[in-house]
Design a protein around this motif. Sequence first.
Motif, PDB file in Angstrom:
ATOM      1  N   LEU A   1      -4.431 -10.626  -7.657  1.00 18.66           N
ATOM      2  CA  LEU A   1      -5.525 -10.302  -6.736  1.00 18.66           C
ATOM      3  C   LEU A   1      -5.002 -10.192  -5.305  1.00 18.66           C
ATOM      4  O   LEU A   1      -5.291  -9.221  -4.597  1.00 18.66           O
ATOM      5  CB  LEU A   1      -6.620 -11.361  -6.815  1.00 18.66           C
ATOM      6  N   CYS A   2      -4.245 -11.174  -4.884  1.00 24.17           N
ATOM      7  CA  CYS A   2      -3.712 -11.178  -3.524  1.00 24.17           C
ATOM      8  C   CYS A   2      -2.787  -9.985  -3.298  1.00 24.17           C
ATOM      9  O   CYS A   2      -2.873  -9.295  -2.270  1.00 24.17           O
ATOM     10  CB  CYS A   2      -2.971 -12.488  -3.286  1.00 24.17           C
ATOM     11  N   MET A   3      -1.905  -9.728  -4.255  1.00 20.43           N
ATOM     12  CA  MET A   3      -0.990  -8.597  -4.152  1.00 20.43           C
ATOM     13  C   MET A   3      -1.755  -7.280  -4.057  1.00 20.43           C
ATOM     14  O   MET A   3      -1.436  -6.413  -3.228  1.00 20.43           O
ATOM     15  CB  MET A   3      -0.053  -8.569  -5.366  1.00 20.43           C
ATOM     16  N   ARG A   4      -2.785  -7.131  -4.871  1.00 21.34           N
ATOM     17  CA  ARG A   4      -3.524  -5.863  -4.904  1.00 21.34           C
ATOM     18  C   ARG A   4      -4.371  -5.668  -3.647  1.00 21.34           C
ATOM     19  O   ARG A   4      -4.497  -4.539  -3.161  1.00 21.34           O
ATOM     20  CB  ARG A   4      -4.380  -5.818  -6.173  1.00 21.34           C
ATOM     21  N   VAL A   5      -4.952  -6.736  -3.132  1.00 17.90           N
ATOM     22  CA  VAL A   5      -5.740  -6.610  -1.902  1.00 17.90           C
ATOM     23  C   VAL A   5      -4.838  -6.224  -0.730  1.00 17.90           C
ATOM     24  O   VAL A   5      -5.137  -5.287   0.029  1.00 17.90           O
ATOM     25  CB  VAL A   5      -6.495  -7.915  -1.594  1.00 17.90           C
ATOM     26  N   ILE A   6      -3.732  -6.925  -0.569  1.00 18.14           N
ATOM     27  CA  ILE A   6      -2.873  -6.680   0.585  1.00 18.14           C
ATOM     28  C   ILE A   6      -2.202  -5.312   0.495  1.00 18.14           C
ATOM     29  O   ILE A   6      -2.184  -4.549   1.473  1.00 18.14           O
ATOM     30  CB  ILE A   6      -1.834  -7.809   0.733  1.00 18.14           C
TER      31      ILE A   6
END
Length: 275
Positions: free
Chosen positions: A222-227
């Motif tokens: 999730l964090c990787m995809r948002v950033i």
Amino acid sequence: MSILVRAFESQVGKPLMKVIESETSSRGYFQFGLRGLVLGPVAWEAWLLHRACSGPGTKEVTLTELLLGRTDEEIFALKAEYERQFRTPMEKVVRGELSMKTERFFNMALAAGRAGAYVPIDGGQVANDAQTCHNAMHGLGTDEIPICGIFSTRSLPHLAAVAQSYQSLYRRPLLSAIQSDFSGHMRDGLVQILAMALNPAARKAELLEAAMAGAGTKDELLCMRVIRGRWGVDGVPWEGVKGEYARMYGKSLVGRVKGETSGDYERLLVAMIGN
């Protein structure tokens, strides 16, 4: 951000990332996201690849999203940055994590032989590629390598045209054929490339939802995809991704993320998503 990083070290006398690691040692994915912001797109992707290939098991999803469907320029930059950080060729590390035909598939991607999006689409080659895909999946067994070759070397606009031609010729979506005729990591890789060719904003929205769906949130993804989404990696406008997410799931991305995260980590992602 690079200016801030240099100014911080000049004035404080310590690398910004070292200070962040010390101050956020118990705040897992908050630190994970901050690292991405400090490192920037290419350096963070190299770090993510190294992380995916370190320790027990390989995070195949990370390899797929960071390496497949990328432009030649992105692959060259990533390979150079990986070797700068870790003093070893990226191709050697990735090959060590894969096997057999999946390894060949990724070798094709890492060879950086994809035609640019600016190259005119050749209708004859599109028809030939559609037929090659059909023949490779028709009959007993599936011949994976010809399809991997097409998906690794053609531009994304060309692959979108191949999908349209395949649908017209064989009355079946190429994406559905790939999903039913392939399995495992190779299927996931081919689906990633084709989905990004057909509708990249929808694909990114789908992956964001997948990181939050079901029991437990896959926070690293999730964090990787948002950033990466906010950075516009792959040339996909972030506002388009958010709009596609709302259209597909009937809710705002920021609202969904708020329901799945908390604390500083939540505030970081909400700030990256924007209103």
